[in-house]
Design a protein around this motif. Sequence first.
Motif, PDB file in Angstrom:
ATOM      1  N   TYR A 194      -1.774   5.036  10.496  1.00  0.00           N
ATOM      2  CA  TYR A 194      -0.780   5.008   9.424  1.00  0.00           C
ATOM      3  C   TYR A 194      -0.254   6.394   9.063  1.00  0.00           C
ATOM      4  CZ  TYR A 194       0.994   3.924   4.684  1.00  0.00           C
ATOM      5  OH  TYR A 194       1.764   3.791   3.552  1.00  0.00           O
TER       6      TYR A 194
ATOM      7  N   ASP B 205       4.104   1.396  -2.223  1.00  0.00           N
ATOM      8  CA  ASP B 205       4.764   0.208  -1.691  1.00  0.00           C
ATOM      9  C   ASP B 205       6.111  -0.020  -2.377  1.00  0.00           C
ATOM     10  OD1 ASP B 205       4.673  -2.310  -0.059  1.00  0.00           O
ATOM     11  OD2 ASP B 205       4.653  -3.253  -2.034  1.00  0.00           O
TER      12      ASP B 205
ATOM     13  N   TRP C  42      -6.108  -4.229   1.961  1.00  0.00           N
ATOM     14  CA  TRP C  42      -6.969  -3.789   0.865  1.00  0.00           C
ATOM     15  C   TRP C  42      -7.172  -4.921  -0.140  1.00  0.00           C
ATOM     16  CZ3 TRP C  42     -10.278  -0.103  -0.406  1.00  0.00           C
ATOM     17  CH2 TRP C  42     -10.282   1.105   0.313  1.00  0.00           C
TER      18      TRP C  42
ATOM     19  N   VAL D  38      -1.415   8.656  -0.957  1.00  0.00           N
ATOM     20  CA  VAL D  38      -2.138   7.690  -0.128  1.00  0.00           C
ATOM     21  C   VAL D  38      -2.524   8.259   1.230  1.00  0.00           C
ATOM     22  CG1 VAL D  38      -1.013   5.722  -1.251  1.00  0.00           C
ATOM     23  CG2 VAL D  38      -0.036   6.651   0.850  1.00  0.00           C
TER      24      VAL D  38
ATOM     25  N   SER E  86      -2.578   3.370  -5.908  1.00  0.00           N
ATOM     26  CA  SER E  86      -1.764   4.363  -5.209  1.00  0.00           C
ATOM     27  C   SER E  86      -0.910   3.695  -4.146  1.00  0.00           C
ATOM     28  CB  SER E  86      -2.663   5.429  -4.570  1.00  0.00           C
ATOM     29  OG  SER E  86      -3.351   6.182  -5.540  1.00  0.00           O
ATOM     30  N   TYR E  87      -1.503   2.765  -3.390  1.00  0.00           N
ATOM     31  CA  TYR E  87      -0.739   2.035  -2.391  1.00  0.00           C
ATOM     32  C   TYR E  87       0.306   1.127  -3.037  1.00  0.00           C
ATOM     33  CZ  TYR E  87      -3.224   3.385   1.868  1.00  0.00           C
ATOM     34  OH  TYR E  87      -3.703   4.090   2.951  1.00  0.00           O
ATOM     35  N   GLU E  88      -0.032   0.535  -4.168  1.00  0.00           N
ATOM     36  CA  GLU E  88       0.946  -0.303  -4.860  1.00  0.00           C
ATOM     37  C   GLU E  88       2.149   0.532  -5.301  1.00  0.00           C
ATOM     38  OE1 GLU E  88      -1.838  -3.825  -6.809  1.00  0.00           O
ATOM     39  OE2 GLU E  88      -1.594  -1.932  -7.893  1.00  0.00           O
TER      40      GLU E  88
ATOM     41  N   THR F  95       3.173  -0.073   5.331  1.00  0.00           N
ATOM     42  CA  THR F  95       2.590   0.054   3.999  1.00  0.00           C
ATOM     43  C   THR F  95       2.196  -1.305   3.447  1.00  0.00           C
ATOM     44  OG1 THR F  95       3.925   2.034   3.579  1.00  0.00           O
ATOM     45  CG2 THR F  95       2.990   0.917   1.662  1.00  0.00           C
TER      46      THR F  95
ATOM     47  N   LEU G 154      -1.643  -2.316   2.388  1.00  0.00           N
ATOM     48  CA  LEU G 154      -1.908  -2.769   1.017  1.00  0.00           C
ATOM     49  C   LEU G 154      -2.457  -4.188   1.004  1.00  0.00           C
ATOM     50  CD1 LEU G 154      -1.771  -2.478  -2.043  1.00  0.00           C
ATOM     51  CD2 LEU G 154       0.663  -3.112  -1.936  1.00  0.00           C
TER      52      LEU G 154
ATOM     53  N   ALA H 193      -5.456   1.368   7.606  1.00  0.00           N
ATOM     54  CA  ALA H 193      -4.671   2.591   7.790  1.00  0.00           C
ATOM     55  C   ALA H 193      -5.142   3.351   9.021  1.00  0.00           C
ATOM     56  CB  ALA H 193      -4.787   3.475   6.548  1.00  0.00           C
TER      57      ALA H 193
END
Length: 374
Positions: A109, A57, A197, A96, A52-54, A190, A194, A104
């Motif tokens: 965030y 991003d 993580w 996200v 989801s973050y990718e 972001t 990411l 975050a």
Amino acid sequence: MKRIISVFTLIALVSFMSCTSDSTDDSGQGQTDQFDRSAMLVNWADNIIIPSYEGFDVEAKALNAAAAAFVATPDASTLGTLRTAWESAYFSFQNVELFDIGKAEELRYSYRLNTYPTNATEINSAVESGNYDLALPSAVDAQGFPALDYLLFGLGDSDAEVLAFYTTDVNAENYKKYLSDVTASIEQLTATVLADWKNSFRGSFVSNTSSSASGSVDKLANDYIFYYEKLLRAGKVGIPAGIFSNEVLPQTVEAYYKEDLSKALLLEALNATQNFFNGKAYKGLATGASFKAYLDYLNTIKNGSDLSSLINAQFDAARAKANALNSSFVVQIETNNNALLETYNELQRNTILMKIDMLQALDINVDYVDADGD
């Protein structure tokens, strides 16, 4: 312009509201809980959260690039491209925002990217003075997607009027710089979350299988329910509909200046929360270990039905109500606010099922300050 109190501030003021529950757990929790928490954490991290973050991003980078192109050549074409990138990124962000854990949480965030309504007066003052720091806590309501909502749609009633602020206005250069700083901040924050993580937090997250308040399952369960209860249920629906005040507050809807997005953003967030409950991979069909699987493993029954089935049915009921709403919650409030209140009620029923019944079944205590009575 008159300063409007942010949704996050309003959320802090609603703790006096109470709700009731007939919660009873009929499952008989005598069995030993040996559910594979590690498998659930791995599924969450590798198939949902990191992807989801990718995805976001990519959208954040595209948004910043579109802003750079607009600043270089502010015209109708680059404005349209930038607005499209903003909308696409805003939808992606809904996937996200619910993961307020690790870096975050440390960076605040979600607050920096989505505190709304934005403070237009503060933005204009910052632009005029050229003196601002988006990292300050006091600046959370003057940045992120809501600030871009104002900067791209709220400066004027037409495209020509908006473009004038970036071309002929006495502060045109400052407006362009502020816009650039906001989109750059979204991209940088972001990328930082990411990277954390991927580089370190994923390992500590999946290895922390403790069944305690400090364990990853307990912490993320609390973050997930806090997001659903306070930011989705209250922020997107309850506060604008006047649940926590003596009057409706249409000025507090998400994407106020591009108001026809408010329903679509709610539906995207609702889908994201239900998919996470079911352990569904980001933009995929596969499902893995999840809250649903955990409840089913424990054979958690409420009123003769599987609790997981009741929760999913309630997600569907809330979605059905939301689908019937006007695309603009401002218009919905002005024409038939009762329909928005009915949507809130369906969302509230799932607050009880998850916050009371699910957490009780999973033996997880609520870790955030709350006096809602539920």
